[in-house]
Scaffold this motif. Sequence first.
Motif, PDB file in Angstrom:
ATOM      1  N   ALA A  71      38.977  37.374  85.128  1.00 42.95           N
ATOM      2  CA  ALA A  71      39.965  36.296  85.272  1.00 42.95           C
ATOM      3  C   ALA A  71      41.020  36.376  84.176  1.00 42.95           C
ATOM      4  O   ALA A  71      42.217  36.184  84.440  1.00 42.95           O
ATOM      5  N   ASP A  74      43.392  39.158  85.080  1.00 42.81           N
ATOM      6  CA  ASP A  74      44.266  38.746  86.182  1.00 42.81           C
ATOM      7  C   ASP A  74      45.332  37.750  85.714  1.00 42.81           C
ATOM      8  O   ASP A  74      46.488  37.814  86.141  1.00 42.81           O
ATOM      9  N   GLU A  75      44.955  36.837  84.822  1.00 44.79           N
ATOM     10  CA  GLU A  75      45.921  35.888  84.275  1.00 44.79           C
ATOM     11  C   GLU A  75      46.984  36.603  83.442  1.00 44.79           C
ATOM     12  O   GLU A  75      48.162  36.252  83.495  1.00 44.79           O
ATOM     13  N   ALA A  78      49.383  38.191  85.755  1.00 44.12           N
ATOM     14  CA  ALA A  78      50.272  37.157  86.306  1.00 44.12           C
ATOM     15  C   ALA A  78      51.377  36.819  85.306  1.00 44.12           C
ATOM     16  O   ALA A  78      52.528  36.588  85.700  1.00 44.12           O
ATOM     17  N   ARG A  79      51.033  36.796  84.004  1.00 45.81           N
ATOM     18  CA  ARG A  79      52.058  36.533  82.982  1.00 45.81           C
ATOM     19  C   ARG A  79      53.062  37.683  82.919  1.00 45.81           C
ATOM     20  O   ARG A  79      54.258  37.453  82.690  1.00 45.81           O
ATOM     21  N   THR A  89      50.424  31.029  75.192  1.00 43.66           N
ATOM     22  CA  THR A  89      50.446  30.006  76.235  1.00 43.66           C
ATOM     23  C   THR A  89      50.372  28.597  75.664  1.00 43.66           C
ATOM     24  O   THR A  89      50.648  27.632  76.374  1.00 43.66           O
ATOM     25  N   GLU A 105      44.626  41.248  77.198  1.00 44.18           N
ATOM     26  CA  GLU A 105      44.502  40.032  78.007  1.00 44.18           C
ATOM     27  C   GLU A 105      44.719  38.759  77.196  1.00 44.18           C
ATOM     28  O   GLU A 105      44.702  37.657  77.740  1.00 44.18           O
ATOM     29  N   ALA A 107      45.895  35.528  75.608  1.00 44.09           N
ATOM     30  CA  ALA A 107      46.861  34.532  76.080  1.00 44.09           C
ATOM     31  C   ALA A 107      47.440  33.722  74.936  1.00 44.09           C
ATOM     32  O   ALA A 107      48.450  33.051  75.107  1.00 44.09           O
TER      33      ALA A 107
END
Length: 121
Positions: A71, A74-75, A78-79, A89, A105, A107
């Motif tokens: 996840a 995938d996030e 997406a960013r 974030t 990955e 964030a």
Amino acid sequence: MDAPHTNAFKRQLETQRADLLAQIAQQRGGIASRAEVAAEHFSHNEDSDAQVNTARDLEFALNEHETAELAAIDEALARVTAGTYGQCTDCDATIPDARLSAAPEAARCIGCQEKAERHPH
């Protein structure tokens, strides 16, 4: 972050994602879930219920960890698509390349990540 730089991290994320999916498939031995594999492995009469339950719990924990890792990847992808990759974030600060190289990955910047770990929601 410029496009060539972002694309390098995107390729790294895509490779990381593919490797993780391959690892999950290999460990599960195909279509069986980890819990089914653990139950089969420990289904012999000489194994206690505690051994079976412990193995099953371990399989669930590993599955949960891998699901969370997938996840996060995938996030991050997406960013990349949204054009916000490399920005925290939480505070919008630029995440240093060294951090993204170690954890593409990621964030959050280190400061916000430390806060999040100290005070989980």
